[in-house]
Every structure is written in structure tokens, then in C-alpha cells.
Design a protein around this motif. Structure first.
Motif, PDB file in Angstrom:
ATOM      1  N   SER A  38       0.874  -1.188   0.000  1.00 15.70           N
ATOM      2  CA  SER A  38       0.000   0.000   0.000  1.00 15.70           C
ATOM      3  C   SER A  38       0.902   1.227   0.000  1.00 15.70           C
ATOM      4  O   SER A  38       2.119   1.108   0.080  1.00 15.70           O
ATOM      5  N   ALA A  39       0.292   2.393  -0.001  1.00 16.93           N
ATOM      6  CA  ALA A  39       1.045   3.645   0.157  1.00 16.93           C
ATOM      7  C   ALA A  39       1.356   3.833   1.644  1.00 16.93           C
ATOM      8  O   ALA A  39       0.666   3.254   2.483  1.00 16.93           O
ATOM      9  N   THR A  51      -2.019   8.642   0.704  1.00 19.52           N
ATOM     10  CA  THR A  51      -3.140   8.659  -0.257  1.00 19.52           C
ATOM     11  C   THR A  51      -4.011   9.907  -0.045  1.00 19.52           C
ATOM     12  O   THR A  51      -4.407  10.560  -1.008  1.00 19.52           O
ATOM     13  N   GLU A 116       0.972   4.291  -4.013  1.00 19.88           N
ATOM     14  CA  GLU A 116       1.398   2.897  -4.103  1.00 19.88           C
ATOM     15  C   GLU A 116       2.548   2.750  -5.101  1.00 19.88           C
ATOM     16  O   GLU A 116       3.492   1.994  -4.874  1.00 19.88           O
ATOM     17  N   ARG A 184     -11.339   2.674  -1.893  1.00 18.62           N
ATOM     18  CA  ARG A 184     -10.362   2.810  -0.812  1.00 18.62           C
ATOM     19  C   ARG A 184     -10.057   1.461  -0.153  1.00 18.62           C
ATOM     20  O   ARG A 184     -10.938   0.633   0.011  1.00 18.62           O
ATOM     21  N   GLY A 186      -8.146  -0.662  -1.529  1.00 20.60           N
ATOM     22  CA  GLY A 186      -8.131  -1.610  -2.647  1.00 20.60           C
ATOM     23  C   GLY A 186      -6.849  -2.392  -2.867  1.00 20.60           C
ATOM     24  O   GLY A 186      -6.830  -3.306  -3.696  1.00 20.60           O
ATOM     25  N   ASP A 188      -5.815  -4.537  -0.949  1.00 21.23           N
ATOM     26  CA  ASP A 188      -6.244  -5.895  -0.573  1.00 21.23           C
ATOM     27  C   ASP A 188      -6.716  -6.665  -1.798  1.00 21.23           C
ATOM     28  O   ASP A 188      -6.496  -7.871  -1.915  1.00 21.23           O
TER      29      ASP A 188
HETATM   30  N1  ASP Z   1      -3.753   3.576  -0.163  1.00 23.71           N
HETATM   31  C1  ASP Z   1      -5.100   3.272  -0.486  1.00 23.71           C
HETATM   32  C2  ASP Z   1      -6.037   3.780   0.592  1.00 23.71           C
HETATM   33  O1  ASP Z   1      -5.600   4.451   1.516  1.00 23.71           O
HETATM   34  C3  ASP Z   1      -5.302   1.833  -0.794  1.00 23.71           C
HETATM   35  C4  ASP Z   1      -4.884   0.866   0.282  1.00 23.71           C
HETATM   36  O2  ASP Z   1      -4.171   1.232   1.193  1.00 23.71           O
HETATM   37  O3  ASP Z   1      -5.269  -0.290   0.192  1.00 23.71           O
HETATM   38  O4  ASP Z   1      -7.210   3.539   0.527  1.00 23.71           O
END
Ligand code: ASP
Length: 439
Positions: A38-39, A51, A116, A184, A186, A188
Motif C-alpha cells: 500500500s502507500a 493517499t 502505491e 479505498r 483496494g 487488498d
Molecule cells: N492507499 C489506499 C487507501 O488508503 C489503498 C490501500 O491502502 O489499500 O485507501
């Protein structure tokens, strides 16, 4: 040799220290070959996820405002991680390109996806893994719907001769070449898709909790972790408000029978929760129930009419009214001359009077009322259908706590018991059911 796909959430990659934990986890098992990051998330409670920083930065840019200050903060997050890890990497070229695309209005999804994208580059450099841009392997059609087959083929082709790779989560590309994200959380979903594509033996989803908890920790003190849960049970609990995993993360692995293991980056020795296609029996949990979840904010439309049960088409007329008003309902418990429609209060808002007058006109009920402030609570457990007395224990616990039950529903799968209660009884109801089955 079997392959594991490992996805790490934002809090697992929030700073260099977390990156080190992640690298230790990956390196401790050579089967962990494909990594989906993820970010960077929050480092502390008041912190902002990258994000969210990207979304606000893009908003500023779209409004024609200067983004220098906001954008520098984003750069600082990545440069901080790179410096603290001591890796020889510069993202200047990427930063310039992103800034340019922000100004060229490349879209909100593009903006958010860069979190990401950049984190993937950093993690790949740190691990010495190949970086695969998700835009090259995850596809959406021009209506924005995810394209499973094309994606699976692309990932297989791309990873065929690659030993280890990092594929950023959350985004992909549409057929016309624009970047699109999942909703959001995503990443996963990306992890699940990659697991399916590389025929992983397991999809490990690393986060900051040691798995799914039997009940909401804001309500029950220190609840136990669910050790094993089936996909179906998870669906029931997620529907009722339990969140850890993105809802859409189930379907890619489910059809392939790949289990998901929820793990804690900050406690890697904890076994976490296994999400499995079926209960094989060998990892059966101690308790009859698997979890308890619930939600407030429902109401019930109670309809009473003498001889309702023999009136052909009565329910159809009611359902037609709901359909014509674009209303979806949760449950329709019924008696001989009564039926109730349980639906979310938000859904009914602004439509209540119209709906009642249509029901009056269409079926001429003897009595019609709307009851507000209802909470629904689901007691979920695959072992229930083999165990006598589960319902009795649930209802006894509620009765001893003087909680009035407004509605009872047991799905045909006999895997859950849903009860409707007053909102003010909600927390107490969860606590007393937890106590009777778990404590
Ligand atoms: N970075 C994105 C979010 O904050 C996606 C994730 O973390 O899965 O929703």
C-alpha cells in the motif's frame, strides 16, 4: 515449490522502521516471492496517509492553486524513508513527472495511485526485487469494470521468469490508457488478484492487528482473535460491519480455493486469522460461534392485516412498492397476519411518507407503523448447525440482560442468527453474547 503472495498495508509501510520489519518478514520465508504494498499510512494517530495527501494535493491543483507546499510534504515522506533506509535511490524524475501530470489534470485516480506506485519503487529497491508497475498488468474496461481474465493472463506472462517482484496495490489501467484505482483500501484486492494469478498456496495480508476479532474491541474488552473463518462467515460478518479486509478481496482467491491469512507486521509470530474455503475440521476453533457483529441505524415497517397469509400477491405488492421506490431491504420477518420490512434508516429517509401512503393504498392494512432506532446483530458460526442450543443461549443471554428482541432471523444456511434490538441495547447485547460463548 509453493508461492506466497504477501500484501502489506499502509501502517506496515508508514516509515523506515516499518519497512525493516516488512523486509525481515519477507526474507524469513523464501516462498514469499510476490509483494503488494500500500502507500505509506499513518505513523501516529494524527498523521495523514499519503493517499489522502495526494487527494488533497490534486484538489488544490484542479482548483488552479499552488501545490508546492503540499507536494513537498509528500516528497518528504518518501525521501525520509529512503534516507533512513540508507538506499541509493532518487525519485526526483518520478516526482517531476507526477507534478507535471497533476497540472495536466491526469485525474483523481491517477493522483491517488502514485502513493502505491512510489512506495512500490522504494520497496523493490530496498528488497532488491523487480518492480512491476500495476498499470502493465491490472486492467479495467472502458466502463471502469475490472477485467479478471485479461489481468490474470498479463500477470502470469509478466511473472513467468521472475523470481521475486513488487507489484503496487490499489490501481491498474483502463483499455484507453488512463489510471484507475479500486475503491479505498483496494490494495487488498490487488493482493488477492496476484495470488490467484501466480497460483499462490496462500495470500498473506499483513496489517496492524493480529487478525479478525470475535467482537468489536470498542465494545468488548480485549476480545479473542478468530483463528479460522470461512469465506461465507466472513461475508456475513463484513456485511454486518466488521472490517479488516476489503470486501472485494475475497472473490479472486475464493474461486481458486486459496486461503487468506491476516497477519500482524508488528507481531509476526502471532498466527493471525486464516480465511479458508471450507472448514476442514482440523483447525476447528474452540467456540461454537465464530464472531459477533452488528450495526445501528435500521428501521422496521410493520404491516398488519387480518387474513394476510391467504391473500395471494400480498407480499408481491409490497415488494413492488419497494422496487419502484428503489429501496433495498435487509430482512422480511413475517407472522400469520403480520409482516415487517427491516431496512436501513438512511435508505428510507425522505421516502417514508410516500411509501406509507402507497402501502395503504395498495394493500389496505389494518395497522401500519414505522419503528425507528433498531440495531441488527449477527451471531455467526459454521458450527452452529451441528450444535443444539445455540439459539437458546443467545436468547437466554439477551433475556437475562433485559434486552427486548424485536426480530429474529436465521438464514437457511443455519450459519447465523440475526436479531433486531433497540439501538440503546446494542453494546450490552454484544457484550453478553460474547460472555456466554467466549469468556
Ligand atoms: N492507499 C489506499 C487507501 O488508503 C489503498 C490501500 O491502502 O489499500 O485507501
Amino acid at each position: 515449490m509453493s508461492v506466497k503472495v504477501v500484501k502489506f498495508g499502509g501502517s506496515s509501510l508508514a516509515d523506515a522502521n516499518q519497512f525493516k520489519k516488512v523486509a525481515d518478514i519477507i526474507r524469513s520465508d523464501s516462498e514469499r516471492r510476490f509483494v503488494v504494498p500500500s502507500a505509506p499510512g499513518k505513523r501516529f494517530k494524527e498523521d495523514t496517509k499519503v493517499t489522502d495527501m495526494l487527494y488533497s494535493c490534486y484538489e488544490l491543483s484542479s482548483a488552479g492553486k499552488d501545490i508546492n507546499e503540499e507536494f513537498s510534504k509528500i516528497k518528504e515522506r518518501y525521501n525520509g524513508i529512503i534516507n533512513d533506509l540508507g538506499i541509493d535511490l532518487s525519485l526526483e524524475k518520478e516526482f517531476n513527472e507526477i507534478e507535471f501530470c497533476f497540472k495536466a489534470k491526469s485525474g483523481r485516480d491517477y493522483a491517488a495511485s502514485r502513493g502505491e506506485y512510489l512506495n512500490g519503487i522504494v520497496l523493490a529497491a530496498y528488497l532488491g526485487y523487480t518492480f512491476i508497475d500495476a498499470a502493465e498488468v491490472i486492467f479495467f474496461d472502458d466502463n471502469g469494470s475490472f477485467m479478471l481474465d485479461k489481468t490474470i493472463t498479463a500477470i502470469r506472462e509478466k511473472t513467468e521468469n521472475i523470481e521475486n517482484a513488487v507489484i503496487p496495490g490499489f490501481y491498474g489501467m483502463t483499455l484507453n490508457g488512463t489510471i484507475k484505482t479500486f475503491s479505498r483500501g483496494g490494495s487488498d484486492v490487488t493482493g488477492s488478484i496476484v495470488a490467484r494469478a501466480v497460483r499462490a498456496s496462500i495470500y498473506e495480508n499483513w496489517t496492524d492487528v493480529s487478525g479478525f476479532l470475535i467482537a468489536d474491541p470498542r465494545i468488548v474488552d480485549n476480545p479473542d482473535v478468530i483463528d479460522t473463518i470461512t469465506y461465507k462467515e466472513l461475508r456475513e460478518l463484513s456485511y454486518m460491519g466488521a472490517t479488516v479486509l476489503h470486501e472485494d478481496a475475497i472473490f479472486p482467491v475464493r474461486t481458486a480455493g486459496i486461503p487468506i491469512n491476516i497477519r500482524n507486521t508488528n507481531d509476526p509470530t502471532a498466527a493471525g486469522t486464516m480465511i479458508v474455503p471450507e472448514d476442514s475440521g482440523e483447525n476447528s476453533s474452540k467456540t461454537t460461534i465464530t464472531g459477533i457483529a452488528g450495526k445501528k441505524g435500521f428501521c422496521a415497517i410493520n404491516i398488519e392485516k387480518a387474513m394476510m397469509n391467504s391473500e395471494i400477491g400480498f407480499v408481491k405488492k409490497i415488494l413492488d412498492i419497494l422496487y419502484n421506490n428503489h429501496l433495498s431491504f435487509e430482512h422480511i420477518p413475517s407472522g400469520i397476519d403480520t409482516m415487517s420490512i427491516v431496512l436501513s434508516s438512511a435508505e428510507l429517509e425522505g421516502k417514508e411518507n410516500l411509501l406509507l401512503s402507497q402501502i395503504r393504498k395498495e394493500v389496505q392494512p389494518d395497522h401500519l407503523e414505522v419503528e425507528h432506532n433498531i440495531a441488527l446483530l449477527a451471531v455467526v458460526g459454521r458450527r452452529m448447525y451441528k450444535t443444539r442450543g445455540t439459539a437458546a443461549r443467545v436468547f437466554a443471554a439477551l433475556a437475562h440482560n433485559r434486552i427486548n428482541i424485536k426480530m429474529i432471523d436465521q438464514g437457511s444456511s443455519e450459519m447465523n442468527i440475526i436479531v433486531g434490538i433497540g439501538e440503546s441495547d446494542f453494546e450490552q447485547a454484544i457484550r453478553c453474547i460474547y460472555e456466554i460463548f467466549v469468556d
